[in-house]
Design an enzyme around this catalytic site. Structure first.
Site, short mmCIF file in Angstrom:
data_model
loop_
_atom_site.label_atom_id
_atom_site.label_comp_id
_atom_site.label_asym_id
_atom_site.label_seq_id
_atom_site.Cartn_x
_atom_site.Cartn_y
_atom_site.Cartn_z
N GLY A 11 1.00 -1.33 0.24
CA GLY A 11 0.37 -0.16 0.27
C GLY A 11 0.68 1.11 0.14
N ASN A 33 -2.83 -8.44 0.39
CA ASN A 33 -3.97 -9.23 -0.65
C ASN A 33 -4.22 -8.56 -1.79
OD1 ASN A 33 -5.43 -7.32 0.39
ND2 ASN A 33 -6.53 -8.56 1.24
N GLY A 37 -4.09 -2.04 -2.38
CA GLY A 37 -2.34 -1.66 -2.14
C GLY A 37 -2.35 -2.12 -4.22
N ASP A 57 -3.53 -12.99 2.86
CA ASP A 57 -4.81 -11.94 3.57
C ASP A 57 -4.37 -11.86 5.14
OD1 ASP A 57 -7.30 -11.30 4.63
OD2 ASP A 57 -8.03 -11.15 2.83
N THR A 101 -10.60 -7.52 8.85
CA THR A 101 -8.93 -6.83 8.36
C THR A 101 -8.56 -6.56 10.44
OG1 THR A 101 -9.28 -6.72 6.10
CG2 THR A 101 -7.81 -5.66 7.59
N ASN A 108 -4.25 -12.35 14.29
CA ASN A 108 -3.71 -13.56 13.70
C ASN A 108 -1.91 -12.85 13.32
OD1 ASN A 108 -5.41 -15.26 12.68
ND2 ASN A 108 -5.63 -14.72 11.01
N TYR A 154 -13.74 1.15 11.01
CA TYR A 154 -12.63 1.51 10.72
C TYR A 154 -12.08 2.29 12.20
CZ TYR A 154 -8.01 3.92 9.77
OH TYR A 154 -6.51 4.48 8.82
N LYS A 158 -10.50 -0.32 14.30
CA LYS A 158 -8.61 0.31 15.42
C LYS A 158 -9.08 0.06 16.06
CE LYS A 158 -6.56 0.33 11.28
NZ LYS A 158 -4.81 0.43 10.44
N ARG A 195 -8.57 9.56 -0.97
CA ARG A 195 -8.16 10.91 -0.01
C ARG A 195 -8.22 12.10 -0.29
NH1 ARG A 195 -4.65 6.88 3.73
NH2 ARG A 195 -4.46 6.10 1.94
P1 NAD Z 1 -3.48 1.51 2.13
O1 NAD Z 1 -4.79 1.51 1.30
O2 NAD Z 1 -2.92 2.12 0.83
O3 NAD Z 1 -2.59 0.30 1.88
C1 NAD Z 1 -3.16 -0.96 3.40
C2 NAD Z 1 -2.77 -2.34 2.44
O4 NAD Z 1 -2.92 -3.20 3.08
C3 NAD Z 1 -2.72 -2.26 1.15
O5 NAD Z 1 -1.34 -2.33 0.35
C4 NAD Z 1 -3.62 -2.74 1.28
O6 NAD Z 1 -4.21 -3.93 0.03
C5 NAD Z 1 -3.26 -4.16 2.38
N1 NAD Z 1 -4.98 -4.81 2.88
C6 NAD Z 1 -5.75 -4.32 3.47
N2 NAD Z 1 -6.30 -5.17 4.19
C7 NAD Z 1 -5.73 -6.71 3.92
C8 NAD Z 1 -6.14 -7.94 4.65
N3 NAD Z 1 -6.93 -8.18 4.89
N4 NAD Z 1 -4.95 -8.53 3.76
C9 NAD Z 1 -3.77 -7.86 4.04
N5 NAD Z 1 -3.49 -7.45 3.58
C10 NAD Z 1 -4.45 -5.92 3.94
O7 NAD Z 1 -3.50 2.53 3.27
P2 NAD Z 1 -2.57 3.84 3.71
O8 NAD Z 1 -2.63 4.58 3.92
O9 NAD Z 1 -0.57 2.54 3.25
O10 NAD Z 1 -2.44 3.22 5.67
C11 NAD Z 1 -1.42 1.64 5.83
C12 NAD Z 1 -1.96 1.61 7.64
O11 NAD Z 1 -1.51 3.11 7.90
C13 NAD Z 1 -3.48 0.95 7.17
O12 NAD Z 1 -3.42 0.18 8.93
C14 NAD Z 1 -3.94 2.29 7.74
O13 NAD Z 1 -5.04 2.44 9.00
C15 NAD Z 1 -2.87 3.41 8.63
N6 NAD Z 1 -2.89 4.59 8.79
C16 NAD Z 1 -3.10 5.68 7.58
C17 NAD Z 1 -3.11 6.94 7.75
C18 NAD Z 1 -2.98 7.92 6.77
O14 NAD Z 1 -3.08 8.98 6.15
N7 NAD Z 1 -2.46 7.38 5.27
C19 NAD Z 1 -3.61 7.02 8.42
C20 NAD Z 1 -3.42 6.67 9.70
C21 NAD Z 1 -3.70 5.20 10.25
N1 UDP Z 2 -12.58 15.66 1.46
C1 UDP Z 2 -12.79 16.31 0.45
N2 UDP Z 2 -12.65 16.88 -0.45
C2 UDP Z 2 -12.57 15.36 -0.99
C3 UDP Z 2 -12.04 14.60 -0.36
C4 UDP Z 2 -11.80 14.51 0.71
O1 UDP Z 2 -13.45 17.90 0.46
O2 UDP Z 2 -12.14 15.23 -2.49
C5 UDP Z 2 -12.72 16.24 2.80
C6 UDP Z 2 -13.14 14.77 3.90
O3 UDP Z 2 -14.51 15.16 3.96
C7 UDP Z 2 -12.39 15.62 5.03
C8 UDP Z 2 -11.25 15.72 4.77
O4 UDP Z 2 -11.18 15.76 3.33
O5 UDP Z 2 -13.18 15.92 5.83
C9 UDP Z 2 -10.09 14.33 4.54
O6 UDP Z 2 -10.42 13.53 4.44
P1 UDP Z 2 -9.99 12.07 3.79
O7 UDP Z 2 -10.79 11.28 2.97
O8 UDP Z 2 -8.43 12.77 2.94
O9 UDP Z 2 -8.97 11.63 5.27
P2 UDP Z 2 -10.25 11.49 6.63
O10 UDP Z 2 -9.13 12.30 7.35
O11 UDP Z 2 -11.53 11.70 6.50
O12 UDP Z 2 -10.25 9.66 6.83
#
Ligand code: NAD
Ligand code: UDP
Length: 326
Positions: A11, A33, A37, A57, A101, A108, A154, A158, A195
């Site tokens: 991801g 999985n 990603g 997975d 998940t 797991n 979600y 978490k 996002r």
């Molecule tokens: P992402 O969706 O790009 O990456 C998540 C990855 O997990 C993907 O590659 C997806 O295929 C894999 N995945 C999902 N479910 C799975 C499963 N059941 N088994 C195996 N693989 C699985 O998201 P990201 O932004 O890279 O986020 C990564 C982690 O960081 C997540 O746990 C997310 O909750 C956490 N996080 C991210 C942010 C952010 O702003 N990016 C903020 C807070 C927390």
């Molecule tokens: N948002 C927006 N336009 C978009 C996507 C998101 O205005 O095209 C807003 C969304 O409503 C939230 C903020 O941007 O208030 C951040 O959203 P995001 O989905 O990036 O992450 P979140 O913090 O909500 O998980």
């Protein structure tokens, strides 16, 4: 040498983390999985250092066996547990799978840590604070989450993952680390991620209107991914605290400001269009990062403007040949 396992390694954050770990000379297994990603995010790593990509997975009851088999006799010393869809669009598409998940998958992963002796870090989220009544958010804040709304799979997922981690520490003596990540952006986000930062950049690059949800006055604090990766590594290797510890950049912006900055960075003349605010969308969010600073000197150094420039460069290349909606 033992492996570092990254669940969700294909991801957005995982692809950045796998690269940094390899740069530091680690042997890396990426387990994913590919639901949000993509193998393309890590395919270039095979053959560059000691890297294995395993399709798996984490909710599969055989996950522990699959991961242990990939490591073989070399074993696993660290697990970065990132696997979980993170964009609201994606985690709400199959909410029951998202909850599974977080719960079954995290369990797991914890069993694997228990049986291999690996230290394991959970990528939790600022979403555990819900729509916060305390601002900025400290780790001691218990949160304001709607358990029945569309974000609950979600947010509550978490929260139960954090609970499992601390119970695994108490019951099984697993060496855990828990971080709460605030909005992070950067290269390797999927064009279709949904996002806000990736939406705005891709809309601006294509000359399409930027979609503002609600009045655009809601705030987020955006962290560039390189700063996050330093935080993840710092938290994993410090030995004082299991957490939870906030990782974020306290630079806070409204979505209107974010849109204007993206327009400035891309040189786009796109207009702004206003769309309905999704249910339970938090009104504001800013991390208090005192704890991370004290524990391992965490200090994000990339401004939102600088980070946007780097991210635009990445999307400029990948956005050209993919038909992006909206
Ligand atoms: P992402 O969706 O790009 O990456 C998540 C990855 O997990 C993907 O590659 C997806 O295929 C894999 N995945 C999902 N479910 C799975 C499963 N059941 N088994 C195996 N693989 C699985 O998201 P990201 O932004 O890279 O986020 C990564 C982690 O960081 C997540 O746990 C997310 O909750 C956490 N996080 C991210 C942010 C952010 O702003 N990016 C903020 C807070 C927390
Ligand atoms: N948002 C927006 N336009 C978009 C996507 C998101 O205005 O095209 C807003 C969304 O409503 C939230 C903020 O941007 O208030 C951040 O959203 P995001 O989905 O990036 O992450 P979140 O913090 O909500 O998980």
């Amino acid at each position: 040498m033992s492996y570092v396992l990254v669940t969700g390694g294909a991801g957005f954050i995982g692809a950045n983390l796998c690269r940094e770990l390899l740069k530091r000379g680690e042997s890396v297994i990426c387990a994913d999985n590919y639901c949000t990603g993509s193998y393309a995010n890590v395919s270039a790593l095979s053959g560059k250092g000691d890297f294995k990509a395993v399709e798996a997975d984490i909710t599969d009851p055989a996950f522990e066996r699959i991961a242990a088999a990939a490591a073989g006799t070399r074993g696993i010393k660290r697990i970065y547990h990132l696997a979980c869809p993170a964009s609201p669009v994606h985690y709400q598409k199959d909410p029951i799978m998202t909850a599974r998940t977080c719960f079954e998958g995290s369990l797991n992963v914890l069993k694997l840590a228990r049986d291999t002796g690996a230290r394991v870090l959970l990528a939790s989220t600022s979403e555990v604070y819900g729509d916060p009544l305390e601002h900025p958010q400290k780790e001691s804040y218990r949160g304001n989450v709607n358990p029945d709304g569309p974000r609950a799979c979600y947010d509550e997922g978490k929260r139960i993952a954090e609970t499992l981690f601390f119970d695994a520490k108490r019951k099984w003596n697993v060496d855990i680390r828990v971080v709460r990540i605030f909005n992070t952006y950067g290269p390797f986000m999927a064009v279709s991620d949904g996002r806000v930062v990736s939406n705005f950049i891709n809309q601006a690059l294509k000359g399409k209107p930027l979609t503002i949800y609600g009045d655009g006055l809601q705030t987020r604090s955006f962290m560039y991914v390189d700063d996050l990766i330093r935080g993840l590594l710092g938290m994993m290797e410090q030995t004082v605290s299991s957490g939870p510890v906030n990782l974020g950049n306290p630079e806070e912006h409204t979505m209107l400001e974010a849109a204007e900055m993206v327009k400035m960075v891309t040189g786009s003349a796109s207009e702004l269009v206003f769309e309905p605010l999704p249910k339970d969308d938090p009104t504001r969010r800013r991390p208090d990062i005192t704890l991370a600073r004290e524990l391992f000197g965490f200090s994000p150094s990339t401004s939102f403007f600088e980070g946007l420039k780097k991210t635009c460069g990445y999307f400029h290349n990948s956005a050209m040949d993919i038909d992006f909606q909206p």
